[in-house]
Enzyme design. Structure first.
Site, PDB file in Angstrom:
ATOM      1  N   HIS A  92      50.298  40.150  41.320  1.00 23.50           N
ATOM      2  CA  HIS A  92      49.624  41.062  40.379  1.00 23.50           C
ATOM      3  C   HIS A  92      50.537  42.223  39.980  1.00 23.50           C
ATOM      4  O   HIS A  92      50.493  42.693  38.846  1.00 23.50           O
ATOM      5  CB  HIS A  92      48.372  41.674  41.025  1.00 23.50           C
TER       6      HIS A  92
ATOM      7  N   CYS B 272      40.022  35.221  42.237  1.00 20.98           N
ATOM      8  CA  CYS B 272      40.538  36.551  41.913  1.00 20.98           C
ATOM      9  C   CYS B 272      39.412  37.375  41.311  1.00 20.98           C
ATOM     10  O   CYS B 272      38.650  36.866  40.483  1.00 20.98           O
ATOM     11  CB  CYS B 272      41.679  36.415  40.913  1.00 20.98           C
ATOM     12  N   LEU B 273      39.324  38.639  41.703  1.00 20.31           N
ATOM     13  CA  LEU B 273      38.281  39.508  41.158  1.00 20.31           C
ATOM     14  C   LEU B 273      38.472  39.747  39.661  1.00 20.31           C
ATOM     15  O   LEU B 273      37.544  40.179  38.982  1.00 20.31           O
ATOM     16  CB  LEU B 273      38.246  40.844  41.919  1.00 20.31           C
TER      17      LEU B 273
ATOM     18  N   HIS C 298      49.415  36.637  46.567  1.00 23.03           N
ATOM     19  CA  HIS C 298      48.559  36.772  45.380  1.00 23.03           C
ATOM     20  C   HIS C 298      48.602  38.218  44.854  1.00 23.03           C
ATOM     21  O   HIS C 298      48.754  38.439  43.651  1.00 23.03           O
ATOM     22  CB  HIS C 298      47.132  36.359  45.775  1.00 23.03           C
ATOM     23  N   GLU C 299      48.475  39.178  45.775  1.00 28.84           N
ATOM     24  CA  GLU C 299      48.447  40.587  45.345  1.00 28.84           C
ATOM     25  C   GLU C 299      49.811  41.043  44.829  1.00 28.84           C
ATOM     26  O   GLU C 299      49.882  41.785  43.842  1.00 28.84           O
ATOM     27  CB  GLU C 299      47.981  41.491  46.494  1.00 28.84           C
TER      28      GLU C 299
ATOM     29  N   GLN D  88      44.657  45.809  38.634  1.00 25.11           N
ATOM     30  CA  GLN D  88      43.295  45.293  38.444  1.00 25.11           C
ATOM     31  C   GLN D  88      42.294  46.409  38.167  1.00 25.11           C
ATOM     32  O   GLN D  88      41.198  46.147  37.683  1.00 25.11           O
ATOM     33  CB  GLN D  88      42.845  44.499  39.683  1.00 25.11           C
TER      34      GLN D  88
ATOM     35  N   GLY E 216      41.371  41.166  48.586  1.00 26.17           N
ATOM     36  CA  GLY E 216      42.575  41.881  48.175  1.00 26.17           C
ATOM     37  C   GLY E 216      42.353  42.465  46.798  1.00 26.17           C
ATOM     38  O   GLY E 216      41.484  42.006  46.048  1.00 26.17           O
TER      39      GLY E 216
HETATM   40 ZN    ZN Z   1      43.747  38.687  42.090  1.00 22.41          ZN
END
Ligand code: ZN
Length: 161
Positions: free
Chosen positions: A135, A89-90, A131-132, A51, A46
């Site tokens: 963000h 998480c990226l 999660h997304e 991000q 995701g």
């Molecule tokens: Zn993330």
């Protein structure tokens, strides 16, 4: 194919509220294409627009179930149950930690044509969407981690959202 730089924890852009999308533009279509490319390149499941430094309510999810999910202005309208599992998480490269989230969700959003849709999700897909969406409101999973944040060792690299 366009890859964008993934902002890392500590970058203030990750802690800001994103603005809703009012109309689809060529610029946003390019952004969405780049978000999918950037997510796949990072082996994530995701990615949310902040991000990559864009404060718009757009996120993409692919958990490997043959679907590419895009959510514009998503809103989680129902949450049921609980699940606890590891999350990454990226934007928090190299770490993972245990997070409890709803087991089942219903989400309302707009698609690429700005048409509204509703979708229900369970298990890992529900986790990835929650999660997304976090963000888009300036929240990282690290705020929810129970216990320690663990370092990913090279040999057991976790899937990251
Ligand atoms: Zn993330």
């Amino acid at each position: 194919m366009g890859l964008r730089e993934i902002r890392q924890q500590g970058d203030p852009v990750l802690n800001k509220e994103c603005k809703p999308v009012k109309e689809m533009t060529d610029r946003l279509r390019d952004l969405i294409d780049d978000m999918f490319d950037t997510m796949y390149e990072g082996n994530g499941c995701g990615l949310a627009a902040p991000q990559v430094g864009i404060l718009r309510q757009i996120c993409v999810v692919d958990i490997g179930d043959e679907n590419q999910y895009l959510f514009i202005n998503p809103e989680i309208v129902e949450k049921e149950g609980e699940q606890t599992d590891n999350e990454g998480c990226l934007s928090v490269k190299g770490y993972y930690g245990q997070v409890t989230r709803a087991q089942h969700i219903k989400v309302k959003a707009l698609d690429i044509d700005m048409e509204p849709f509703e979708m229900e999700a369970d298990d890992f897909l529900a986790r990835a969407i929650q999660h997304e969406v976090d963000h888009l409101h300036g929240h990282l999973y690290t705020e929810l981690v129970e216990g320690d944040l663990y370092e990913v060792r090279d040999e057991d690299e976790e899937a990251e959202d």
